[in-house]
Design an enzyme around this catalytic site. Structure first.
Site: not given
Length: 381
Positions: A73, A139
């Site tokens: 991400d 994350e």
């Protein structure tokens, strides 16, 4: 026909093109799975929810096992007009690559993947031991992906952990602060601001509590990783100037250290809230994230290997410093002993989360070489 470096750059450009902004990691995972499959490497997509997923891939077999990890991400690009180019189209200028996630951390992830492919395809390596890629979702917010890997025991047999997050330029770290995110909600009674005595201002006790907490945490002695940081990041309350607010909220982030960890922060906040509520306030709390600090020896085996290999590329001794930020190691290295081989080591120039996020092209290509050498040296020791 593309040269090797052109192929490496195309892979990175393809990853940047995928708009995995706090979501849609599944598309990244599908791209990587296809890439691995073309190079005869088995991988598996592990769904989390919706368009969110982890991916695991391995080369080699047996012990020792080196786990290597990068997240899929990226953060929102923000104001698109402030960028010099489309943040989701990798561009090159004066030896630098630009794009959202180029530093944090699709270059590090791509370098891990390419290093695994090159070792297996060209050299039939490793002959001994396993390289296990744990590509994570989420994350940037919540670390849901690494929590799933920890819960599902992917780190139980790991003999080391490399996180390819951007470290200081060619530097590394074996320690990182923890992060404790908490939401405060204060309730009151709304009345006209001309008669505040008839109501109860929800903002007042909340602001007083936050000020007291801020002053208290500034008195905590700094540890080896530095001081505890109590950050009042978001404060909301009220909706118009002539009405006393009947509710208020605050979002707080505390960066913790081993000497004063998350449990101690939670206990202190609980005590403060109880004191204010006993005096008439109505304040409740919700813990949003609770990731503990990770501290392993700065002379662990992985760090030593990084220092030996990396010196040639950095042109100097490799600096080992504690990280003020957190990584997926908060989950992946949880419960590991002090001598566990852990390091954060990846390409980056400090531009993460910024407009015109960038990375020197040479650094990206360097880390593809570095990781191949690092993987093999670690497994052979």
């Amino acid at each position: 026909m593309l040269s090797e470096n052109q192929e490496y750059l195309k892979i990175l450009a393809d990853l940047i093109k995928i708009k995995s902004v706090n979501d849609h990691e599944l598309e990244v995972a599908e791209y990587l799975k296809d890439l691995f499959q073309k190079n005869d490497i088995h991988s598996e997509i592990l769904p989390i929810t919706g368009q969110r997923a982890n991916l695991v891939a391995e080369i080699g077999s047996g012990a020792p096992v080196l786990a290597v990890s990068g997240h899929m991400d990226v953060v929102d690009p923000g104001n698109l007009a402030a960028w010099d180019s489309d943040p989701f189209t990798m561009t090159e200028k004066d030896g630098k690559l630009f794009g959202r996630g180029i530093t944090d951390m699709k270059a590090g992830l791509a370098a891990l993947v390419i290093a695994m492919i090159e070792l297996k395809k060209k050299q039939g390596l490793p002959k001994k031991g396993t390289i296990r890629l744990l590509a994570t979702a989420g994350e940037e917010v919540g670390e849901e992906g690494s929590a799933a890997f920890y819960r599902d025991h992917y780190m139980e047999d790991a003999d080391g952990l490399l996180i390819a997050e951007p470290s200081s330029t060619y530097g590394t770290t074996s320690e990182q602060k923890g992060s404790f995110d908490i939401k405060f909600t204060s309730k009151g009674t709304s009345v006209h601001s001309s008669t505040p005595e008839k109501g109860y201002n929800a903002l007042v006790p909340l602001m007083q509590l936050l000020n007291e907490a801020n002053e208290y945490f500034e008195t905590i002695p700094a540890g080896e990783m530095g001081p505890v940081r109590f950050n009042i990041d978001v404060l909301n309350g009220g909706n118009q100037i002539n009405s006393i607010p009947d509710s208020a909220t605050a979002l707080i982030n505390v960066r913790t250290i081993p000497e004063y960890d998350n449990d101690q922060v939670a206990k202190k906040i609980e005590t403060l809230v109880r004191t204010y509520n006993d005096a008439g306030a109505q304040i409740s709390t919700e813990i949003i994230m609770n990731e503990f600090p990770i501290a392993t020896s700065p002379s662990n085996q992985l760090v030593k290997t990084i220092q030996s290999i990396g010196k040639e590329y950095a042109g100097r001794e490799i600096v080992v410093a504690a990280s003020p930020g957190i990584t997926d190691a908060s989950n992946l290295a949880k419960d590991k002993p002090n001598d566990f081989p852990f390091a954060v080591y990846g390409p980056g120039d400090g531009s993460q989360h910024q407009v015109n996020e960038s990375l020197p092209k040479k650094m990206y290509l360097d880390f593809i070489e570095i990781y191949q050498k690092l993987f093999m040296e670690f497994l052979e020791k």
